[in-house]
Design a protein around this motif. Structure first.
Motif, mmCIF file in Angstrom:
data_model
loop_
_atom_site.group_PDB
_atom_site.id
_atom_site.type_symbol
_atom_site.label_atom_id
_atom_site.label_comp_id
_atom_site.label_asym_id
_atom_site.label_seq_id
_atom_site.Cartn_x
_atom_site.Cartn_y
_atom_site.Cartn_z
ATOM 1 N N VAL A 60 0.795 -1.043 -0.029
ATOM 2 C CA VAL A 60 0.003 0.612 0.495
ATOM 3 C C VAL A 60 0.766 1.197 0.260
ATOM 4 N N SER A 67 -5.743 0.556 0.354
ATOM 5 C CA SER A 67 -6.778 -0.635 1.204
ATOM 6 C C SER A 67 -8.117 0.629 1.228
ATOM 7 N N GLN A 69 -11.778 1.638 2.960
ATOM 8 C CA GLN A 69 -12.150 1.127 4.548
ATOM 9 C C GLN A 69 -13.330 0.814 4.535
ATOM 10 N N ARG A 76 -3.716 -0.847 -7.435
ATOM 11 C CA ARG A 76 -3.321 0.665 -7.877
ATOM 12 C C ARG A 76 -2.957 0.649 -8.894
ATOM 13 N N ALA A 84 4.663 6.150 -8.188
ATOM 14 C CA ALA A 84 5.086 7.386 -7.693
ATOM 15 C C ALA A 84 5.170 8.251 -8.697
ATOM 16 N N ARG A 87 1.747 9.748 -7.521
ATOM 17 C CA ARG A 87 1.294 10.216 -6.681
ATOM 18 C C ARG A 87 2.088 11.828 -7.037
ATOM 19 N N ARG A 88 3.150 11.763 -8.116
ATOM 20 C CA ARG A 88 3.844 12.895 -7.865
ATOM 21 C C ARG A 88 2.932 14.037 -8.948
ATOM 22 N N ALA A 92 1.137 18.194 -8.824
ATOM 23 C CA ALA A 92 1.782 19.070 -10.299
ATOM 24 C C ALA A 92 0.557 19.765 -10.752
ATOM 25 N N VAL A 100 5.555 19.431 -19.265
ATOM 26 C CA VAL A 100 6.260 17.631 -19.332
ATOM 27 C C VAL A 100 5.764 16.695 -20.811
ATOM 28 N N MET B 1 -9.076 16.608 -4.269
ATOM 29 C CA MET B 1 -8.227 15.762 -4.532
ATOM 30 C C MET B 1 -8.217 14.394 -3.049
ATOM 31 N N LEU B 4 -4.018 9.404 -1.205
ATOM 32 C CA LEU B 4 -4.217 7.786 -2.313
ATOM 33 C C LEU B 4 -3.475 7.569 -1.990
ATOM 34 N N THR B 5 -2.593 6.908 -0.745
ATOM 35 C CA THR B 5 -2.674 5.601 0.306
ATOM 36 C C THR B 5 -2.750 5.681 1.519
ATOM 37 N N ARG B 6 -4.559 5.794 1.891
ATOM 38 C CA ARG B 6 -4.902 5.575 2.562
ATOM 39 C C ARG B 6 -4.505 4.623 2.876
ATOM 40 N N VAL B 7 -4.537 4.226 4.719
ATOM 41 C CA VAL B 7 -4.099 3.229 4.752
ATOM 42 C C VAL B 7 -5.695 3.348 6.301
ATOM 43 N N PRO B 8 -5.586 2.120 6.767
ATOM 44 C CA PRO B 8 -6.512 1.867 8.134
ATOM 45 C C PRO B 8 -5.905 3.222 9.128
ATOM 46 N N ARG B 9 -6.678 4.006 9.374
ATOM 47 C CA ARG B 9 -6.317 4.863 9.725
ATOM 48 C C ARG B 9 -5.658 5.070 11.419
ATOM 49 N N GLU B 80 9.662 9.265 -2.844
ATOM 50 C CA GLU B 80 9.637 8.425 -3.488
ATOM 51 C C GLU B 80 9.688 8.159 -4.959
ATOM 52 N N THR B 81 9.017 9.480 -5.573
ATOM 53 C CA THR B 81 9.286 9.612 -6.981
ATOM 54 C C THR B 81 10.626 9.682 -7.344
ATOM 55 N N PRO B 158 8.242 22.543 -11.041
ATOM 56 C CA PRO B 158 9.351 21.796 -9.938
ATOM 57 C C PRO B 158 8.839 19.955 -11.020
ATOM 58 N N LEU B 159 7.285 19.618 -10.925
ATOM 59 C CA LEU B 159 7.256 18.442 -11.879
ATOM 60 C C LEU B 159 8.538 17.546 -13.120
#
Lengths: 237, 237
Positions: A60, A67, A69, A76, A84, A87-88, A92, A100, B1, B4-9, B80-81, B158-159
């Motif tokens: 994840v 994930s 809920q 995904r 990655a 997300r980036r 932007a 780009v 938005m 995007l990487t929601r995990v169980p809170r 991470e990018t 910046p991208l």
């Protein structure tokens, strides 16, 4: 090349991560599919549920899984680069992302004119004909997208292909309404850029191909700028 | 938005992951630094060692950290990018990576000519002078690199900057010997592309700037192709 993400060897969790990752990359767990529940994965892989849970958490965070809920865990993205980049790109500015995209469309056109095979060209003509014949905006957009992705394929540069999809796909899915409108404006039959692009690739003329792609993207960027001025709230970030 | 990487809170591990990630992104844990040992992180964050261990594992898999056996855990990338792009670029063919770099250098030159401020231009002239005055190949390379990165900064995109660094940095560190040689060949004072580039950005002439960047990258790609033919084993993959 050393392994770049080496973790302590022999960890069961790492083995489970690798196995799940392989299934995602290999397409056995395709994007948007819901994964089997923890208990069933644990049984199948012969490990405890807590090991499965930890592996899922890693994936994840890597952006491969999501994930939801009360619903389950979904695939995904197929590659971590995709995840990655997605997300980036979603963080932007839309104009920046299109700039780009312009960089990559122009270079793709140039390289496609140089490297395309006879088979590549035959397919390009097919896709151009399908685009001309498209009935309705939805099938037009699909055909236009297939044509542009094929131009990137013609370059024989898979890194460029990955980056292209990594930038363009999230723009499509996130700002769908916006991009759809831009794509519709592209549909203007008075604008000859795409026909010029196909012809230049056929003629193996990299300069003319790059020029046609640049004119196309400049037209898209002009439309986008006007639209964002009219509805600034839709601009990212 | 949506996140995007929601995990169980509320998961403690996720909170620890977020805190460590923030320190990496924020630069408190800079790239190449060794992290404090597990016990000390656990004490500082007020959680158990197993929670810290799990968080570190996630960040290793995300490519932000690297676990070196018998040594410790080091910061490998700030974003991470970067990490995902680095892995992807290191798997790519060197020529393909340079083609992507060409796409970005050309677009950066074009946008820099349009968007550069007076302060950007003053800095560009400083960097160009430092490059001209560089004594020895190492300081020349550093100056050349600073100049090209500044051109990307001048775009205000910046991208594009993230993708540029994501593609160029791993090429530098992985194929260091190769890239160094290519960079040395670039040093040829008879080749006027970089002076042309600086002048075009000063003149706010996007077409001339893109053209100068394209000629520069074409020269680099010619050198690279010859070198790879002479020493094919150094070609990636």
């Amino acid at each position: 090349m050393p392994a770049l993400t080496r973790v302590p060897r022999g960890s069961l969790t790492d083995q489970v991560i690798d196995q799940l990752r392989e299934r995602i990359v290999g397409g056995q767990f395709p994007v948007d599919q819901r994964l089997p529940v923890e208990a069933s994965l644990a049984r199948e892989l012969g490990v405890g549920r807590s090991t499965v849970r930890e592996a899922l958490r890693v994936l994840v965070h890597a952006g491969l899984l999501e994930s939801r809920q009360g619903d389950g865990t979904y695939v995904r993205a197929r590659h971590e680069t995709d995840a990655a980049l997605r997300r980036r790109v979603l963080k932007a500015d839309v104009i920046n992302a299109y700039e780009v995209r312009r960089a990559m469309e122009v270079e793709a056109a140039r390289l496609a004119a140089t490297h395309r095979s006879a088979a590549d060209l035959a397919r390009l003509h097919e896709l151009a004909a399908a685009r001309d014949d498209a009935a309705g905006p939805e099938s037009y957009r699909r055909a236009d997208r297939a044509l542009r992705e094929h131009v990137v394929e013609c370059t024989g540069n898979p890194l460029l292909g990955d980056l292209y999809r990594g930038v363009v796909d999230p723009l499509r899915s996130a700002a769908a309404g916006l991009v759809d409108e831009v794509d519709l404006v592209r549909d203007d039959p008075a604008r000859p850029e795409t026909a010029d692009l196909v012809r230049a690739i056929a003629d193996q003329d990299p300069r003319a191909a790059a020029d046609a792609a640049a004119r196309h993207m400049d037209a898209v960027l002009r439309v986008l700028t006007v639209m964002l001025q009219a509805a600034p709230i839709r601009r990212h970030s």
